[in-house]
Scaffold this motif. Structure first.
Motif, mmCIF file in Angstrom:
data_model
loop_
_atom_site.group_PDB
_atom_site.id
_atom_site.type_symbol
_atom_site.label_atom_id
_atom_site.label_comp_id
_atom_site.label_asym_id
_atom_site.label_seq_id
_atom_site.Cartn_x
_atom_site.Cartn_y
_atom_site.Cartn_z
ATOM 1 N N LEU A 81 0.833 -1.190 0.000
ATOM 2 C CA LEU A 81 0.000 0.000 0.000
ATOM 3 C C LEU A 81 0.874 1.249 0.000
ATOM 4 N N GLU A 82 0.653 2.115 -0.951
ATOM 5 C CA GLU A 82 1.376 3.382 -1.028
ATOM 6 C C GLU A 82 0.386 4.507 -1.294
ATOM 7 N N ASP A 102 -4.954 1.907 7.620
ATOM 8 C CA ASP A 102 -4.498 1.017 6.551
ATOM 9 C C ASP A 102 -2.979 0.963 6.467
ATOM 10 N N LEU A 103 -2.314 2.076 6.742
ATOM 11 C CA LEU A 103 -0.848 2.072 6.741
ATOM 12 C C LEU A 103 -0.306 1.214 7.880
ATOM 13 N N LEU A 104 -0.963 1.269 9.021
ATOM 14 C CA LEU A 104 -0.553 0.427 10.140
ATOM 15 C C LEU A 104 -0.761 -1.049 9.805
ATOM 16 N N LEU A 109 0.436 -4.522 11.645
ATOM 17 C CA LEU A 109 -0.230 -4.305 12.916
ATOM 18 C C LEU A 109 -1.719 -4.585 12.741
ATOM 19 N N ALA A 110 -2.346 -5.095 13.779
ATOM 20 C CA ALA A 110 -3.796 -5.275 13.778
ATOM 21 C C ALA A 110 -4.401 -3.958 14.249
ATOM 22 N N GLY A 206 5.847 3.872 1.461
ATOM 23 C CA GLY A 206 6.271 2.484 1.582
ATOM 24 C C GLY A 206 7.291 2.178 2.654
ATOM 25 N N THR A 207 7.892 3.185 3.270
ATOM 26 C CA THR A 207 8.869 2.939 4.325
ATOM 27 C C THR A 207 8.164 2.432 5.582
ATOM 28 N N PRO A 208 8.604 1.316 6.151
ATOM 29 C CA PRO A 208 7.963 0.806 7.368
ATOM 30 C C PRO A 208 8.057 1.815 8.505
#
Length: 231
Positions: A81-82, A102-104, A109-110, A206-208
Motif C-alpha cells: 500500500l502506497e 491502513d498504513l498500520l 499491525l492489527a 512504503g517505508t515501514p
C-alpha cells in the motif's frame, strides 16, 4: 514497568536462538554417547528425558525459520500500500483516520479506527506482533503544511489517556501538516512520537513505520508465526 518487561523479553528472544543451537549440539553429543556407547554419557536417564524434548524444540524452531523464509519469498514482490501526500491532503478527517489505519495494517499491525466523540484522544488503536499497543491521534489539515500547526495541547491530551485509558505502549500523533515549536520538545519529554508531513510522506510511500521511529524497534515476531493479535 511495561518498558522493562519489553526490554527483557526482547533480550531473551534474541538470545534464545543461539542458546537453543548450542544446547542442541551438546544434547546431540550426549545422546550419541548414550545410544552408541561411543563415549560415556553422564546421568544417562536424564539425557534421555531431557534430550528428546530439546531436539523437538529445535525442530520446531527450524520449521519456524523455514516458514518465515517462505513467507518473505512469497511476499517479496507483492504490491504494498502506497499513498502520496496529495492523496492524503484530499481526504477529510475521517478518511484520513482510515488511511492511517491502513498504513498500520500494511506494516503488519492489527489496527482499527476508534475515532469519534468518545475516543479519549485515540483515533486509531493498533497492536503489533509483539503485543505492543499503539494509541494514534490523527490530525488532518486540508491545507497541508500551510494549515494550522498541531499544538502542544494535543500531545498532552494523548499522553494523558494513552497509558491509563488505552493501555498503550506507544503514543503517536500523525498529521499531514506540522507541529508547533512547543509541541516537538514536549512530545520528546513525554515520550509521544510525532509523524509530521515529511515523515508521513516517507511512511505513506512504503517505508515501514519502524524505520521512521528509531527508538522503537521492529517487532521480533513475524507474520508467518501465525500469532497476530486482534486489536
Amino acid at each position: 514497568m511495561r518498558h522493562v518487561r519489553m526490554v527483557v523479553w526482547r533480550a531473551v528472544y534474541r538470545s534464545s536462538g543461539w542458546c537453543l543451537v548450542s544446547l542442541t549440539v551438546c544434547v546431540l553429543g550426549l545422546l550419541a554417547g548414550r545410544w552408541t556407547g561411543w563415549w560415556p554419557s553422564p546421568y544417562p536417564a536424564a539425557v534421555d528425558l531431557v534430550g528428546v524434548p530439546i531436539l523437538l524444540t529445535y525442530a520446531v524452531w527450524m520449521q519456524q525459520r523455514v516458514d518465515r523464509d517462505k513467507w518473505n519469498a512469497a511476499h517479496k514482490d507483492s504490491p504494498r500500500l502506497e499513498m502520496s501526500l496529495e492523496d492524503l491532503d484530499g481526504l477529510d478527517h475521517e478518511e484520513f483516520e482510515f488511511a492511517v489505519r491502513d498504513l498500520l495494517r500494511r506494516d503488519d499491525l492489527a489496527a482499527e479506527r476508534v475515532g469519534g466523540a468518545n475516543d479519549d484522544g485515540c483515533d486509531v488503536r493498533a497492536v503489533d506482533l509483539d503485543r505492543r499497543v499503539w494509541a494514534v491521534q490523527c490530525k488532518h489539515r486540508r491545507d497541508g503544511i500551510r494549515g494550522d500547526a498541531v499544538d502542544v495541547r494535543v500531545v498532552r491530551e494523548l499522553k494523558g489517556t494513552a497509558s491509563e485509558v488505552h493501555k498503550a505502549t506507544f503514543a503517536l500523533v500523525v498529521t499531514n501538516g506540522k507541529f508547533t515549536n512547543k509541541a516537538v520538545p514536549q512530545a520528546r519529554t513525554l515520550g509521544v512520537h510525532l509523524i509530521g508531513r515529511d515523515l508521513l510522506g516517507q511512511w505513506a510511500s512504503g517505508t515501514p513505520l519502524w524505520e521512521l521511529l528509531e527508538p522503537v524497534p521492529a517487532p521480533l515476531r513475524h507474520p508467518a508465526d501465525g500469532r497476530r493479535v486482534a486489536a
